[in-house]
Design a protein around this motif. Structure first.
Motif, PDB file in Angstrom:
ATOM      1  N   ASP A   1     -24.598  19.924  77.609  1.00  0.00           N
ATOM      2  CA  ASP A   1     -23.929  20.908  78.456  1.00  0.00           C
ATOM      3  C   ASP A   1     -22.468  20.503  78.607  1.00  0.00           C
ATOM      4  O   ASP A   1     -22.061  19.911  79.602  1.00  0.00           O
ATOM      5  CB  ASP A   1     -24.620  20.989  79.819  1.00  0.00           C
ATOM      6  CG  ASP A   1     -24.051  22.103  80.682  1.00  0.00           C
ATOM      7  OD1 ASP A   1     -23.282  22.924  80.147  1.00  0.00           O
ATOM      8  OD2 ASP A   1     -24.356  22.140  81.877  1.00  0.00           O
ATOM      9  N   ILE A   2     -21.651  20.831  77.592  1.00  0.00           N
ATOM     10  CA  ILE A   2     -20.267  20.392  77.554  1.00  0.00           C
ATOM     11  C   ILE A   2     -19.413  21.243  78.491  1.00  0.00           C
ATOM     12  O   ILE A   2     -19.516  22.470  78.509  1.00  0.00           O
ATOM     13  CB  ILE A   2     -19.712  20.481  76.124  1.00  0.00           C
ATOM     14  CG1 ILE A   2     -20.588  19.694  75.151  1.00  0.00           C
ATOM     15  CG2 ILE A   2     -18.268  20.000  76.059  1.00  0.00           C
ATOM     16  CD1 ILE A   2     -20.716  18.232  75.480  1.00  0.00           C
ATOM     17  N   SER A   3     -18.549  20.584  79.272  1.00  0.00           N
ATOM     18  CA  SER A   3     -17.684  21.302  80.200  1.00  0.00           C
ATOM     19  C   SER A   3     -16.229  21.321  79.750  1.00  0.00           C
ATOM     20  O   SER A   3     -15.564  22.346  79.825  1.00  0.00           O
ATOM     21  CB  SER A   3     -17.775  20.685  81.599  1.00  0.00           C
ATOM     22  OG  SER A   3     -17.423  19.305  81.561  1.00  0.00           O
ATOM     23  N   VAL A   4     -15.718  20.188  79.263  1.00  0.00           N
ATOM     24  CA  VAL A   4     -14.308  20.090  78.860  1.00  0.00           C
ATOM     25  C   VAL A   4     -14.191  19.265  77.590  1.00  0.00           C
ATOM     26  O   VAL A   4     -14.883  18.249  77.433  1.00  0.00           O
ATOM     27  CB  VAL A   4     -13.445  19.435  79.965  1.00  0.00           C
ATOM     28  CG1 VAL A   4     -12.010  19.238  79.493  1.00  0.00           C
ATOM     29  CG2 VAL A   4     -13.458  20.286  81.229  1.00  0.00           C
ATOM     30  N   LEU A   5     -13.327  19.699  76.665  1.00  0.00           N
ATOM     31  CA  LEU A   5     -13.040  18.954  75.450  1.00  0.00           C
ATOM     32  C   LEU A   5     -11.567  18.574  75.431  1.00  0.00           C
ATOM     33  O   LEU A   5     -10.706  19.385  75.760  1.00  0.00           O
ATOM     34  CB  LEU A   5     -13.362  19.791  74.207  1.00  0.00           C
ATOM     35  CG  LEU A   5     -14.830  20.165  74.022  1.00  0.00           C
ATOM     36  CD1 LEU A   5     -14.971  21.111  72.838  1.00  0.00           C
ATOM     37  CD2 LEU A   5     -15.674  18.923  73.798  1.00  0.00           C
TER      38      LEU A   5
END
Length: 215
Positions: A74-78
């Motif tokens: 569950d990626i939020s920021v890259l």
């Protein structure tokens, strides 16, 4: 070169609603891929190349921050940088750093030599470049300029809008200008408060306290 696949992670980066029909995402890293449970991050290092279909990103380091409430994917920021290049026809953008907010569907690129190459158009900015995926739009802010065949359009902020032509190819449809707008050609300089440049027809219109000078 070590080849690493993280399909859930980068599918979110390039499309907030990944579908099974979308092309696979590949991450190539020359050195390593690190996972930190404590920091809740994945980090790919050294000559990182990310591809998905026609989209390609190159950077020295890529860090993905995730929220473990729904699992580690569950990626939020890259975050990418230094030395970031993002290519997606019809543009190629270059900067020092890039940050992508997955939920907002928006990315921001910063650095000292920000530029966007769009066919024969070269756009630059001093402050930042912003990508709005849902709107097929990007903006250049801070003494922004766009040049083409010797003509130059400058403004506080320039926005490029992408459309599909009759063949389905993505092209630059128009560029809008806001704040301290100036259009310079070999013989004339026109200024105004705002402007619109129709790229296919190569016609520009300025509005608001317009002034034109020659010589």
């Amino acid at each position: 070169m070590k080849k690493i696949f993280l399909l859930p992670l980068l599918a979110i980066f390039f499309s907030t609603t990944a579908a099974a029909s979308e092309p696979p995402v590949e991450i190539h890293a020359a050195k390593s891929l690190e996972w930190s449970r404590k920091a809740k991050t994945y980090t790919a290092r050294d000559h990182v190349v990310v591809t998905q279909g026609t989209v390609r990103m190159e950077t020295d380091v890529l860090t993905a921050h995730y929220n473990d409430s729904n699992g580690a994917t569950d990626i939020s920021v890259l975050e990418a940088g230094p030395h970031v290049t993002i290519s997606s026809p019809p543009y190629t953008a270059l900067g020092d750093k890039a940050v992508y907010d997955v939920k907002a569907g928006m990315g921001t690129m910063t650095g000292r030599d920000l530029k966007i190459i769009m066919d024969k158009n070269l756009m630059t900015a001093q402050d930042k470049i912003e990508f709005f995926n849902h709107e097929n739009r990007l903006t250049a802010s801070g003494k922004a300029t766009v040049t083409r065949d010797g003509d130059m359009l400058t403004a506080d902020k320039l926005s490029a809008y992408f459309i599909k032509d009759a063949s389905g190819k993505m092209i630059v449809g128009k560029i809008t200008a806001e704040g301290h707008v100036a259009l310079k050609t070999a013989k004339e300089t026109a200024t105004g408060d705002s402007g619109v440049y129709d790229v296919p027809s190569q016609k520009a219109a300025l509005t608001g306290k317009v002034n034109i000078s020659q010589g």
